[in-house]
Design an enzyme around this catalytic site. Structure first.
Site, PDB file in Angstrom:
ATOM      1  N   ASP A   1       0.753  -1.152   0.141  1.00 26.69           N
ATOM      2  CA  ASP A   1      -0.102  -0.004  -0.159  1.00 26.69           C
ATOM      3  C   ASP A   1       0.785   1.328   0.002  1.00 26.69           C
ATOM      4  O   ASP A   1       1.907   1.402   0.737  1.00 26.69           O
ATOM      5  CB  ASP A   1      -0.776  -0.009   1.344  1.00 26.69           C
TER       6      ASP A   1
ATOM      7  N   GLN B   1      -3.270   1.833  15.105  1.00 23.09           N
ATOM      8  CA  GLN B   1      -2.249   2.321  14.082  1.00 23.09           C
ATOM      9  C   GLN B   1      -1.290   3.461  14.888  1.00 23.09           C
ATOM     10  O   GLN B   1      -0.058   3.332  14.821  1.00 23.09           O
ATOM     11  CB  GLN B   1      -2.810   2.840  13.063  1.00 23.09           C
TER      12      GLN B   1
ATOM     13  N   HIS C   1      -3.748  14.180   1.159  1.00 23.90           N
ATOM     14  CA  HIS C   1      -3.897  13.080   2.286  1.00 23.90           C
ATOM     15  C   HIS C   1      -2.678  13.278   3.368  1.00 23.90           C
ATOM     16  O   HIS C   1      -3.012  13.226   4.635  1.00 23.90           O
ATOM     17  CB  HIS C   1      -4.023  11.738   1.924  1.00 23.90           C
TER      18      HIS C   1
ATOM     19  N   LYS D   1      -3.907  -2.418  10.473  1.00 24.30           N
ATOM     20  CA  LYS D   1      -4.405  -2.435   8.892  1.00 24.30           C
ATOM     21  C   LYS D   1      -4.424  -3.847   8.440  1.00 24.30           C
ATOM     22  O   LYS D   1      -5.509  -3.901   7.517  1.00 24.30           O
ATOM     23  CB  LYS D   1      -3.638  -1.682   8.188  1.00 24.30           C
TER      24      LYS D   1
ATOM     25  N   ARG E   1       1.330  15.508  13.453  1.00 18.73           N
ATOM     26  CA  ARG E   1       2.335  16.380  13.680  1.00 18.73           C
ATOM     27  C   ARG E   1       2.410  17.805  13.452  1.00 18.73           C
ATOM     28  O   ARG E   1       3.137  18.028  12.543  1.00 18.73           O
ATOM     29  CB  ARG E   1       3.537  15.710  12.845  1.00 18.73           C
TER      30      ARG E   1
ATOM     31  N   GLU F   1      -9.192   4.003  -2.080  1.00 24.37           N
ATOM     32  CA  GLU F   1      -7.842   3.759  -2.905  1.00 24.37           C
ATOM     33  C   GLU F   1      -8.327   3.115  -4.019  1.00 24.37           C
ATOM     34  O   GLU F   1      -9.276   2.356  -4.263  1.00 24.37           O
ATOM     35  CB  GLU F   1      -6.859   3.133  -1.955  1.00 24.37           C
TER      36      GLU F   1
ATOM     37  N   THR G   1      -8.683  -5.785   4.177  1.00 23.28           N
ATOM     38  CA  THR G   1      -8.595  -4.912   3.147  1.00 23.28           C
ATOM     39  C   THR G   1      -9.482  -5.555   2.069  1.00 23.28           C
ATOM     40  O   THR G   1      -9.471  -6.559   1.639  1.00 23.28           O
ATOM     41  CB  THR G   1      -7.160  -5.207   2.484  1.00 23.28           C
TER      42      THR G   1
ATOM     43  N   THR H   1      -4.532   6.439   0.253  1.00 18.79           N
ATOM     44  CA  THR H   1      -5.841   6.923   0.406  1.00 18.79           C
ATOM     45  C   THR H   1      -5.945   8.310  -0.800  1.00 18.79           C
ATOM     46  O   THR H   1      -5.164   8.980  -0.804  1.00 18.79           O
ATOM     47  CB  THR H   1      -6.004   7.739   1.836  1.00 18.79           C
TER      48      THR H   1
ATOM     49  N   ASP I   1      -8.871   0.194   2.337  1.00 19.15           N
ATOM     50  CA  ASP I   1      -7.982  -0.246   3.256  1.00 19.15           C
ATOM     51  C   ASP I   1      -8.450   0.287   4.885  1.00 19.15           C
ATOM     52  O   ASP I   1      -8.014   1.044   5.331  1.00 19.15           O
ATOM     53  CB  ASP I   1      -6.837   0.628   3.010  1.00 19.15           C
TER      54      ASP I   1
ATOM     55  N   TYR J   1       1.161   5.624  -0.435  1.00 21.87           N
ATOM     56  CA  TYR J   1       0.884   7.029   0.174  1.00 21.87           C
ATOM     57  C   TYR J   1       0.855   8.134  -0.815  1.00 21.87           C
ATOM     58  O   TYR J   1       1.715   9.018  -0.596  1.00 21.87           O
ATOM     59  CB  TYR J   1       1.739   6.929   1.441  1.00 21.87           C
TER      60      TYR J   1
ATOM     61  N   ARG K   1      -7.499   3.615  13.729  1.00 27.90           N
ATOM     62  CA  ARG K   1      -6.559   4.527  13.991  1.00 27.90           C
ATOM     63  C   ARG K   1      -5.871   4.525  15.343  1.00 27.90           C
ATOM     64  O   ARG K   1      -4.811   5.117  15.196  1.00 27.90           O
ATOM     65  CB  ARG K   1      -7.184   5.937  13.633  1.00 27.90           C
TER      66      ARG K   1
ATOM     67  N   GLU L   1      -9.863  12.220   8.169  1.00 27.66           N
ATOM     68  CA  GLU L   1      -9.647  13.554   7.692  1.00 27.66           C
ATOM     69  C   GLU L   1     -11.180  14.341   7.392  1.00 27.66           C
ATOM     70  O   GLU L   1     -11.457  15.439   7.916  1.00 27.66           O
ATOM     71  CB  GLU L   1      -9.354  13.724   6.130  1.00 27.66           C
TER      72      GLU L   1
ATOM     73  N   TYR M   1       2.825   2.334  15.271  1.00 27.52           N
ATOM     74  CA  TYR M   1       3.505   2.699  14.012  1.00 27.52           C
ATOM     75  C   TYR M   1       4.833   3.144  14.124  1.00 27.52           C
ATOM     76  O   TYR M   1       5.610   3.083  13.041  1.00 27.52           O
ATOM     77  CB  TYR M   1       2.683   3.495  13.077  1.00 27.52           C
TER      78      TYR M   1
ATOM     79  N   GLU N   1     -10.116   3.553   4.320  1.00 28.43           N
ATOM     80  CA  GLU N   1      -9.293   4.422   3.269  1.00 28.43           C
ATOM     81  C   GLU N   1      -9.667   4.138   1.894  1.00 28.43           C
ATOM     82  O   GLU N   1      -9.651   2.953   1.397  1.00 28.43           O
ATOM     83  CB  GLU N   1      -7.655   4.391   3.286  1.00 28.43           C
TER      84      GLU N   1
END
Ligand code: MN
Length: 400
Positions: free
Chosen positions: A116, A228, A123, A241, A132, A189, A245, A332, A221, A118, A225, A346, A232, A187
């Site tokens: 997968d 994760q 996104h 995850k 962050r 995709e 899927t 995503t 996906d 990104y 959260r 989001e 992560y 997600e």
């Protein structure tokens, strides 16, 4: 156009012809092609009519057909188009049309490896702002290479499969505990299906994409959260995850997306030599996310920063090989405005801005019993639409 009655406005017309694996009450799994509300039983038609090797369709996955390569894919598509356009074939083909409601659709191919990516800048920037806020929005490598991770191929499931809410470790303030995810998300995709393998040690150049990739599926996906977020660092997504899927049951061949090809967005800095575009492989696919029947988002795929051709080149740049049935997903898909975001993380801005559904209820993340359907279409010839089908799933309660 075709002698098969295709409902008005159906995006599964003679220009689409996606492939899948189906079974009926009387017969086991085999390969079919969809048109309108019908499935063409390809093994039966090829057995009677010739024009294609029936053995590649008399099997429970698309892998045999896909592994034959582009010359066979194009020959079969031409053969099938001729059978469906030309009335003289009607009497011979019609007995091998299966009405969709009479068929059960299965996972269309045996999934080998699953990766997968990104690749949506919007996104990646949204997640940067949410998680962050004190650091730069994009990770350092993001504009230099397509970031991705290796996922779990054994838990790729066909559209319609229920998804059990995963249990896992979560941190709530200082307290760490094991239990059902409270931040279950989607997600939206687009997935790419590798058909022709490569040799170990031999990277696939960006320009050879269409010699290896057969077609596309829609991917959800599913992402926990909270699980994760706790797990992560530093090795990336793991149990948040890998529980499920979902993919659409119809694989739309790249050949059906010729009219959807667009230039990808400008890249800064200029990509490394092995990532430089040789042909435009942006795809003007519009996705639609429905939450319990309410359309909550329409993510645009055309704006994705990295194309599937670059992703395949990157995936093999170190000499790693690909196999028939490898699946890699785009990441995503999110556009610049809220109505185009491809995850509920989001859309609800990490749970702070609830989403209102048509029944008056509000949501941040998924409740048990919720059903999410992602559908998509792209421009076809002469103003037509090419449908990418849908991928759907319903959330079931966590196991105790
Ligand atoms: Mn993803």
């Amino acid at each position: 156009m075709t002698w098969i009655p295709v409902p008005d406005g159906s995006p599964i017309g003679v220009h689409t012809l996606p492939y899948g694996v189906f079974s009926t009450a009387h017969d086991g799994r085999r390969v079919g092609a969809a048109i309108g509300d019908h499935i063409v039983d390809l093994a039966a038609v090829a057995g009677e009519q010739g024009g294609a090797d029936p053995a590649i369709f008399r099997t429970s996955s698309l892998n045999a057909f896909m592994s034959r390569g582009p010359r066979v894919w194009f020959a079969v598509r031409e053969w099938l188009t001729r059978l469906l356009m030309d009335r003289e074939h009607r009497a011979a083909v019609e007995p091998h049309l299966v009405p969709m409601p009479d068929a059960v659709l299965h996972l269309p191919f045996e999934v080998a490896d699953y990766v997968d990516f990104y690749a949506s800048r919007q996104h990646a920037e949204n997640l940067g702002q949410i998680f962050r806020p004190d650091r730069p929005e994009l990770p350092k490598a993001w504009r230099h290479l397509p970031i991705g991770y290796h996922g779990r191929s054994g838990t790729v499931v066909p559209s319609g499969t229920d998804v059990i809410r995963p249990n896992g470790m979560r941190a709530d303030g200082g307290a760490v505990s094991y239990g059902p995810s409270t931040m279950l998300d989607i997600e939206a995709e687009v997935g790419f299906v590798v058909a022709v393998p490569s040799a170990l040690g031999q990277p696939i150049p960006v320009g050879r994409f269409a010699e290896h990739v057969f077609g596309v599926v829609l991917v959800n996906d599913w992402s926990a959260r909270d699980i994760q977020a706790f797990e992560y660092v530093p090795l990336g997504p793991f149990l948040g995850k890998s529980f499920a899927t979902s993919i659409s049951v119809w694989v739309v061949p790249l050949a059906a997306l010729e009219h959807a090809r667009v230039d990808p967005p400008p890249r800064d800095p200029k990509p490394a030599e092995y990532l430089r575009d040789t042909q435009p492989w942006g795809l003007d696919i519009t996705l639609e996310v429905s939450w319990n029947g309410t359309t909550v988002s329409r993510p645009p795929f055309a704006g994705m920063y990295w194309t599937a051709a670059q992703q395949l080149a990157h995936l093999t740049a170190n000499g790693a090989c690909v196999r028939t049935g490898d699946l890699y997903a785009s990441g995503t898909v999110s556009g610049p405005i809220r109505e185009q975001y491809g995850s509920f993380l989001e859309l609800s801005w990490n749970g702070t801005q609830p989403v209102r559904l048509a029944d008056g209820s509000t949501r941040t993340f998924l409740h048990d019993g919720d059903r999410v359907t992602i559908s998509a279409s792209a421009p076809g010839p002469g103003g037509s639409r090419v449908g990418l089908g849908e991928v759907t799933g319903t959330i079931r309660p966590a196991l105790r």
